[in-house]
Design an enzyme around this catalytic site. Structure first.
Site, PDB file in Angstrom:
ATOM      1  N   GLY A 245      24.968 -33.144  -5.271  1.00 59.15           N
ATOM      2  CA  GLY A 245      24.125 -33.483  -4.682  1.00 59.15           C
ATOM      3  C   GLY A 245      25.162 -34.342  -3.632  1.00 59.15           C
ATOM      4  N   HIS A 246      24.340 -35.527  -3.516  1.00 61.85           N
ATOM      5  CA  HIS A 246      24.989 -36.591  -2.550  1.00 61.85           C
ATOM      6  C   HIS A 246      25.171 -37.940  -3.714  1.00 61.85           C
ATOM      7  CE1 HIS A 246      19.979 -38.152  -2.360  1.00 61.85           C
ATOM      8  NE2 HIS A 246      20.744 -38.697  -3.038  1.00 61.85           N
ATOM      9  N   ASN A 247      26.241 -38.566  -3.381  1.00 62.86           N
ATOM     10  CA  ASN A 247      26.934 -39.385  -3.474  1.00 62.86           C
ATOM     11  C   ASN A 247      27.513 -38.928  -5.135  1.00 62.86           C
ATOM     12  OD1 ASN A 247      25.466 -41.621  -1.676  1.00 62.86           O
ATOM     13  ND2 ASN A 247      23.738 -41.532  -3.404  1.00 62.86           N
TER      14      ASN A 247
END
Length: 343
Positions: A245-247
């Site tokens: 996922g993001h980050n």
């Protein structure tokens, strides 16, 4: 696996190997397990569990540990090396270079390359690829068919993108990286806010950064960060069908097996090993050298060096103890029924 390989080529790969016995042939024609090998095949003893099979194998050439106490049969050659499994990997890499030579440098006529893209002359662009504006591709990199390279992407040297890879705008890929078929880097992160009963999308403006010597398996997806970057560290190897996922920050030399799901903003430190189908909640820190068993559910921070199993995940020994006790539950309830029946 069948092929034709000169025995002299194998000997050149292991100049420090101790040879014992003699193989009368010039070529070897396959690699096989000890129990399946035939005359003319190469085999190896990588696990002492199969030591007894060495004495019965028909293989003509064997990679054997230095301390193996047996002797070759007639028309059989032993190559004694420190690590036969590693030796086999060396041979397979040599064969790969013969079976799958790199494409010739240049751009295929069916590819579309924006005028502002910069591609090193030693690199290749395969059929039906799209190369966006201001892309920079380093030396000896190979972009195979049907790949999409978005605007302002940076790809280093000696990197290979297999068919169908998508590297979306502004993402960065390092040197000596392998992206297998269907990998997607920089897809939009999964970010929605519920407002008045509606799911409102939060645009993701960041990028994905892949450091050097990373390998990513087929159909794995890594989302771009909301504002900064999602990053995969030096030397990390990721299997097929993984969702990151993001980050997310993944450290150096991690191993992530197939079908793992990592929610946003997880910080995974160096040398973490993750078994297949494990799942991670968001905003967690996974300590250096931690080991996560397959199908584990990680909902809390993990200490460095921990070994967790189960869902929710528990320390390995505790999880195994609980599993043993669970198997004894039917017996326990049966005893309770007997006690109740005696009253």
């Amino acid at each position: 696996m069948k092929f034709e390989l000169k025995l002299d080529d194998i000997l050149e790969l292991f100049p420090e190997a101790k040879t014992e016995g003699n193989y009368n042939g010039v070529h070897l024609f396959g690699i096989s397990s000890l129990d399946q090998a035939q005359e003319g095949d190469l085999s190896f003893l990588g696990n002492s569990k199969y030591r007894s099979q060495v004495f019965d194998t028909k293989a003509s050439c064997l990679l054997i540990p230095d301390d193996f106490d047996g002797e070759p049969k007639e028309n059989q050659l032993f190559l004694r090396i420190d690590d036969p499994s590693y030796g086999l990997a060396v041979i397979c890499k040599f064969i790969e270079s013969k079976l799958f030579p790199p494409p010739c440098p240049g751009i295929h006529p069916s590819a579309f390359v924006e005028e502002t893209a910069s591609i090193h002359p030693s690199s290749s662009i395969g059929p039906f690829c799209y190369i966006g504006k201001n892309v920079n591709i380093g030396s000896n990199s190979h972009i195979l068919s049907h790949c999409h390279i978005g605007d302002e992407v940076r790809i280093g040297s000696d990197t290979k993108l297999h068919p169908g890879v998508k590297v979306l705008s502004r993402c960065k890929v390092g040197n000596k990286v392998i992206l297998n078929a269907g990998v997607v880097l920089g897809s939009e992160g999964y970010g929605f806010d519920q407002v008045k009963g509606q799911n409102l999308k939060t645009p993701h403006l960041g990028i994905v950064v892949i450091e050097d010597h990373v390998e990513i398996g087929a159909n794995t997806c890594i989302d771009r960060a909301r504002f900064d970057e999602s990053r995969i560290g030096l030397g990390t190897k990721i299997d097929n069908l993984v969702q990151i996922g993001h980050n997310v920050k993944v450290g150096k030399d991690c191993l992530i097996v197939a079908q793992v799901g990592i929610a946003g903003s997880v910080n995974m430190e160096d040398q973490v090993v993750v078994g297949g189908q494990a799942g991670f909640a968001g905003h967690l820190r996974i300590g250096k050298g931690a080991k996560i068993a397959g199908q584990a559910g990680i909902t809390k921070d993990v200490e460095p060096g921990a070994f967790l199993k189960g869902n929710p995940a528990l320390p390995l020994k505790l999880s195994q103890k609980i599993s043993i006790l669970q198997r004894r539950l039917p017996e326990l309830f049966n005893r309770f029924d007997q006690i109740g029946g005696n009253k």
